[in-house]
Enzyme design. Structure first.
Site, PDB file in Angstrom:
ATOM      1  N   ASP A  68       0.943  -1.238  -0.067  1.00 17.39           N
ATOM      2  CA  ASP A  68       0.137  -0.092   0.061  1.00 17.39           C
ATOM      3  C   ASP A  68       0.916   1.150   0.034  1.00 17.39           C
ATOM      4  O   ASP A  68       1.719   1.374   0.827  1.00 17.39           O
ATOM      5  CB  ASP A  68      -1.037  -0.037   1.071  1.00 17.39           C
ATOM      6  CG  ASP A  68      -1.993   1.135   1.448  1.00 17.39           C
ATOM      7  OD1 ASP A  68      -1.883   1.986   0.359  1.00 17.39           O
ATOM      8  OD2 ASP A  68      -2.382   1.311   2.291  1.00 17.39           O
ATOM      9  N   ASP A  94      -3.290   2.147  -5.622  1.00 19.20           N
ATOM     10  CA  ASP A  94      -1.995   2.209  -4.978  1.00 19.20           C
ATOM     11  C   ASP A  94      -1.900   0.774  -3.880  1.00 19.20           C
ATOM     12  O   ASP A  94      -0.927   1.004  -3.185  1.00 19.20           O
ATOM     13  CB  ASP A  94      -1.877   3.402  -3.935  1.00 19.20           C
ATOM     14  CG  ASP A  94      -2.621   3.482  -2.791  1.00 19.20           C
ATOM     15  OD1 ASP A  94      -3.769   3.001  -2.644  1.00 19.20           O
ATOM     16  OD2 ASP A  94      -2.211   3.920  -1.859  1.00 19.20           O
ATOM     17  N   GLU A  95      -2.825  -0.106  -4.168  1.00 22.22           N
ATOM     18  CA  GLU A  95      -2.886  -1.313  -3.345  1.00 22.22           C
ATOM     19  C   GLU A  95      -2.910  -2.387  -3.884  1.00 22.22           C
ATOM     20  O   GLU A  95      -3.851  -2.539  -4.777  1.00 22.22           O
ATOM     21  CB  GLU A  95      -4.072  -0.837  -2.280  1.00 22.22           C
ATOM     22  CG  GLU A  95      -3.720  -1.224  -0.911  1.00 22.22           C
ATOM     23  CD  GLU A  95      -5.267  -1.138  -0.236  1.00 22.22           C
ATOM     24  OE1 GLU A  95      -5.904  -2.130   0.018  1.00 22.22           O
ATOM     25  OE2 GLU A  95      -5.587   0.092  -0.171  1.00 22.22           O
TER      26      GLU A  95
END
Ligand code: TTP
Ligand code: MG
Length: 372
Positions: A13, A107-108
C-alpha cells in the site's frame, strides 16, 4: 495449522499516495501540509500528506473542514493520469516476482509469492526488494505486510505506516488476532462494530467465543467470514485482475444463423452457460456485454450497465431478458451470425474494502513479530 500456512502473501500500500506523488513532482510542496482534492464548497479531501494528517485531516473529509483545521493547508487538484501511470510502474515491479497480483485500488495490491519468479524463499525478502525498487525507480515509499493470508497481510501493511514492513508469522497469528480490536477486522464498518459491541464483542478473542451459527444468524455471510478470521483462517485466493474483471462465454455455431427464433434459443443457452460460470466463481458485475460475430467475421459489441447498486447475478433469466433487448437493437437481417458471446464485467466495489479502517499506530502487541 492448516495448509494455508504455506501460502506467502504480500500486501503493498503506497503511503499517502496522491499527496506523495504531488510532493515528488513539485518539491515546493515537500514537508508541507497538503491535501489533494477539489477546493470548492462541496470539495472533499481525496488524501492528505502526513504533515496534514497531524492536523486531523483525512480522506473523504469536507475540504472546508480540512482548511479550518489547518489554515495553512495547501490544496492541489488530483492528476489521475499521473497516478495511473505510477500505478502501472508499481505493477511492473510486482510482476518481476509473480503474476498472481490482485489490484485493490490504484495504490494497493495483494501478491501471492508462494511460488515466485525470483525463487526467493522468504516473502519478507521480496517485500523488502519491492519497497526498495519503488523507492529507487518511483521515488516514493510504500508500506508492506507479509503473512499467510490476505486478511493478515492487509493488517500487517497498515501496522506501521509510512515506509513500514511488518510480518505476521503463522505461529503468532492467533495471539495477534486475539488482541485485535473488532473495528480493525476486515469488513467491520462502524455499524457492524456497534452491533458487535452490543453483543459484548470488542476484540478478536471475544469474537472467537461465538459459534459459527451465532455469527451467521446475526451477520449473514460476513459472520461466517469473521468466524474464520478470528481463527486466523482466510482462504480467499489472490485473484488476478484478469480473472476478477469479467466472466464470459462464447458460442460458435456449426452453421451461420439468421432466424430470429434460432438466434434467441442460442442466446438463451449462452445466458445459462454464463450464469453457471458466474455461480462457480461467485461473480457479480454491473455490465453485460453482448458480442456478435457475423459470417464475414465482422463483429460488434453492445453493452448495458445497471444503475448504482444493481448487479447481474448468476440468474440466467435476467441475463437473457437484458441480452434479448441488446440483440433486438442489432440489425441481423441478411447478416448471418457465426458466433455470439455474453460477458459480465465491472464488479461492484468490494464492500469489505470500503469499510476498512486504519490500524492505530499505538497498537503494538507483537513487537517481536515486526521485522523491518
Ligand atoms: P489509501 O491507500 O486509502 O490512502 P493513502 O495512500 O493516501 O494513504 P495511506 O498512507 O494511509 O495508505 O488510498 C489511496 C489513494 O486513493 C489516496 O492517495 C487517494 C485516493 N482516495 C480517495 O480518492 N478517496 C478516499 O476516500 C480514499 C480513502 C482514497
Ligand atoms: Mg495508500
Amino acid at each position: 495449522m492448516t495448509s494455508e500456512a504455506l501460502r506467502r502473501i504480500i500486501h503493498v500500500d503506497m503511503d499517502a499516495f496522491f499527496a506523495s506523488v504531488e510532493q515528488r513532482d513539485f518539491p515546493e510542496l515537500r514537508g508541507k501540509p497538503l491535501a489533494v482534492g477539489y477546493d470548492g464548497p462541496r470539495g472533499v479531501v481525496a488524501t492528505a500528506s502526513y504533515e496534514a494528517r497531524r492536523f486531523g485531516i483525512h480522506s473523504a473529509q469536507a475540504m472546508q473542514t480540512a482548511k479550518r483545521l489547518c489554515p495553512q493547508l495547501i490544496v492541489v487538484p488530483g492528476r489521475y493520469k499521473v497516478y495511473k501511470e505510477v500505478s502501472a510502474q508499481m505493477h511492473e515491479i510486482f510482476h518481476e516476482y509473480t503474476d498472481i497480483v490482485e489490484p485493490i485500488s490504484l495504490d494497493e495490491a495483494f501478491l501471492d509469492v508462494t511460488k515466485n519468479k525470483a525463487d526467493i524463499l522468504l516473502a519478507s525478502t521480496i517485500a523488502k526488494e519491492i519497497k526498495a525498487k519503488i523507492r529507487e525507480r518511483l521515488h516514493l515509499t510504500a508500506s508492506a505486510g507479509v503473512s499467510y493470508n490476505k486478511f493478515l497481510a492487509k493488517i500487517a501493511s497498515d501496522f506501521r505506516k509510512p515506509d513500514g514492513l511488518t510480518v505476521i508469522h503463522p505461529a503468532r497469528a492467533t495471539k495477534f488476532i486475539d488482541a485485535l480490536r473488532i473495528e480493525k477486522f476486515w469488513g467491520v464498518g462502524p455499524r457492524t462494530a456497534e452491533q458487535m459491541h452490543r453483543l459484548g464483542i470488542f476484540t478478536g478473542a471475544d469474537l472467537k467465543t461465538k459459534s459459527l451459527s451465532y455469527l451467521t444468524e446475526r451477520f449473514g455471510k460476513m459472520g461466517g467470514i469473521l468466524y474464520g478470521f478470528a481463527r486466523g483462517i482466510d482462504d480467499r485466493p489472490v485473484v488476478t485482475e484478469w480473472e476478477r474483471k469479467s466472466v464470459s462465454c462464447e458460442h460458435t455455431f456449426e452453421h451461420d444463423i439468421n432466424l430470429e427464433d434460432e438466434l434467441k434459443e442460442k442466446l438463451r443457452l449462452c445466458a445459462e452457460d454464463l450464469a453457471g460460470r458466474m455461480q462457480r466463481v461467485d461473480f457479480t458485475g454491473q455490465t453485460l456485454t453482448l458480442k456478435v460475430k457475423f459470417h464475414d467475421f465482422t463483429q460488434i459489441t453492445r453493452s448495458v450497465t445497471l444503475m448504482r447498486e444493481q448487479v447481474f447475478k448468476a440468474d440466467a433469466g435476467f441475463i437473457m431478458e437484458t441480452a434479448e433487448r441488446l440483440i433486438e437493437a442489432i440489425d441481423v437481417e441478411g447478416h448471418p451470425i457465426r458466433l455470439i458471446g455474453l460477458g459480465i464485467n465491472n464488479p461492484p466495489q468490494d464492500i469489505a474494502h470500503g469499510e476498512w479502517i486504519q490500524l492505530e499506530m499505538d497498537f503494538k502487541p507483537w513487537e517481536e513479530e515486526v521485522c523491518e
